[in-house]
Design a protein around this motif. Structure first.
Motif, PDB file in Angstrom:
ATOM      1  N   LYS A   1       0.823  -1.204   0.000  1.00  0.00           N
ATOM      2  CA  LYS A   1       0.000   0.000   0.000  1.00  0.00           C
ATOM      3  C   LYS A   1       0.861   1.261   0.000  1.00  0.00           C
ATOM      4  O   LYS A   1       0.537   2.259  -0.643  1.00  0.00           O
ATOM      5  N   SER A   2       1.971   1.201   0.689  1.00  0.00           N
ATOM      6  CA  SER A   2       2.838   2.380   0.808  1.00  0.00           C
ATOM      7  C   SER A   2       3.603   2.694  -0.471  1.00  0.00           C
ATOM      8  O   SER A   2       4.136   3.800  -0.614  1.00  0.00           O
ATOM      9  N   ASP A   3       3.672   1.756  -1.413  1.00  0.00           N
ATOM     10  CA  ASP A   3       4.454   1.987  -2.630  1.00  0.00           C
ATOM     11  C   ASP A   3       3.901   3.145  -3.459  1.00  0.00           C
ATOM     12  O   ASP A   3       4.664   3.880  -4.097  1.00  0.00           O
TER      13      ASP A   3
ATOM     14  N   ASP B   1      -4.574  -5.331  -1.090  1.00  0.00           N
ATOM     15  CA  ASP B   1      -5.863  -5.063  -1.705  1.00  0.00           C
ATOM     16  C   ASP B   1      -6.112  -3.579  -1.935  1.00  0.00           C
ATOM     17  O   ASP B   1      -6.855  -3.205  -2.845  1.00  0.00           O
ATOM     18  N   ASP B   2      -5.533  -2.724  -1.120  1.00  0.00           N
ATOM     19  CA  ASP B   2      -5.739  -1.287  -1.277  1.00  0.00           C
ATOM     20  C   ASP B   2      -4.509  -0.591  -1.852  1.00  0.00           C
ATOM     21  O   ASP B   2      -4.318   0.612  -1.666  1.00  0.00           O
TER      22      ASP B   2
ATOM     23  N   GLY C   1      -6.587   3.717  -3.750  1.00  0.00           N
ATOM     24  CA  GLY C   1      -6.503   5.105  -3.287  1.00  0.00           C
ATOM     25  C   GLY C   1      -5.844   6.047  -4.264  1.00  0.00           C
ATOM     26  O   GLY C   1      -5.421   7.143  -3.878  1.00  0.00           O
ATOM     27  N   LEU C   2      -5.761   5.656  -5.537  1.00  0.00           N
ATOM     28  CA  LEU C   2      -5.149   6.507  -6.567  1.00  0.00           C
ATOM     29  C   LEU C   2      -6.256   7.114  -7.421  1.00  0.00           C
ATOM     30  O   LEU C   2      -6.765   6.486  -8.341  1.00  0.00           O
ATOM     31  N   PRO C   3      -6.644   8.352  -7.155  1.00  0.00           N
ATOM     32  CA  PRO C   3      -7.812   8.933  -7.825  1.00  0.00           C
ATOM     33  C   PRO C   3      -7.626   9.186  -9.315  1.00  0.00           C
ATOM     34  O   PRO C   3      -8.607   9.250 -10.058  1.00  0.00           O
TER      35      PRO C   3
END
Length: 335
Positions: free
Chosen positions: A173-175, A197-198, A202-204
């Motif tokens: 996720k942090s990448d 999974d996330d 979170g990339l709009p």
């Protein structure tokens, strides 16, 4: 008699004194003439001078011209002296640089400065800045074929990221956290077997995701504004795609899931879809509502013109009602 001789002698002296004086130049010509020297410039008798006569062996006298009185000779250094002066100046410049050597510090170059608006640090892979390791062009970062084992730190200005042909095994996720401008990610041909999974949800701004030729068993949740998804040549199988994974993607145009051992078509599919590649899987059947609407016989899916089902154990001729609303028949076995 004596008187007559004296008078004759005086007369001779007067005649001699009255005659013109002979000059040195005339004496020299007389000398050359007496020595029978031929001064004819052209032996053929022509009065014109042959320009090319003796041109192969010019006779040049060096140092016969005096310097101009208005120019100080001390201001004209020889070529050797000028070269020595230039070398000496260059040597002093290099030595000055060595004395003032500044360590390279990773820094973020501001966008609009004419340089790359991407990350020149923090450190990644052996302490090198990301853009010292990869190639950064404006908002694009190219890290292809560098033996990376993880995603390097990226600037918030990054819009396109390419890390093909590396050894990345996991996407965390942090990448890609806080990369709100990232539009395209290409991780083709790595060793990816696990994705949080996330990691992408979170990339709009994310529109294109390419994960070809990896070992992915589970496709993660994806943002709704995707236009291209390519997860071909992985190991998704029958459970690797979440239920209705592509339903809420109104702008999805291209979906490529070739060579994944998938046993079903991942319906429902958005009306915007233009190309669906599912060849070389394990799909054995289609339903009436796979592409069409059995409750609306006038429904036509105009956009979907490219459906590939070849290489699957399915006989398309058995379920014609499943694709009667398509502008073209899917590619696959009809017998």
């Amino acid at each position: 008699m004596v008187t007559l001789r004296l008078m004759w002698g005086l007369l001779v002296l007067c005649v001699v004194a009255a005659s013109p004086r002979r000059y040195a130049r005339q004496a020299e010509l007389d000398k050359y003439d007496n020595n029978n020297v031929d001064l004819d410039l052209n032996p053929d008798g022509d009065d014109s001078y042959d320009y090319y006569d003796g041109i192969d062996e010019p006779q040049i006298e060096i140092g016969t011209l005096s310097p101009d009185e208005d120019i100080d000779p001390s201001h004209h250094a020889s070529l050797e002296e000028e070269e020595e002066e230039v070398e000496h100046e260059e040597r002093r410049t290099v030595e000055g640089r060595e004395d003032k050597e500044i360590p390279i510090k990773p820094q973020l170059i501001p966008s609009g400065s004419g340089e790359s608006g991407t990350l020149m640090g923090p450190s990644a892979q052996g302490g090198m800045g990301t853009c010292m390791l990869c190639t950064c062009l404006v908002g694009s970062v190219y890290c292809d074929d560098l033996r990376l084992d993880r995603v390097p730190p990226l600037s918030k200005e990054t819009t396109h990221f390419y890390a093909r042909y590396n050894k990345i095994a996991r996407i965390s996720k942090s990448d890609f956290a806080n990369l709100n401008k990232l539009k395209r990610i290409d991780l083709t041909s790595n060793g990816i077997s696990r994705i949080d999974d996330d990691a992408f949800f979170g990339l709009p701004a994310l529109q294109e995701l390419i994960l070809r030729e990896n070992s992915i068993r589970q496709l993660p949740a994806l943002p709704p504004f995707m236009t291209l998804i390519d997860a071909s040549h992985n190991q998704l199988g029958s459970t690797g795609i979440q239920r209705e994974a592509f339903k809420d993607m109104p702008g999805l145009l291209y979906l490529y899931l070739t060579d994944n051992n998938i046993d079903h078509i991942p319906v429902p599919l958005p009306d915007s879809l233009r190309s669906l590649h599912l060849q070389n899987n394990n799909i054995q059947m289609m339903h009436e509502d796979t592409f069409c609407n059995p409750h609306d016989l006038n429904y036509i899916r105009n956009a979907l013109e490219d459906v590939r089902l070849d290489g699957n154990p399915i006989n398309l001729s058995r379920t014609p009602q499943a694709y009667i609303c398509l502008p073209r028949i899917p590619v696959g076995a009809l017998i």
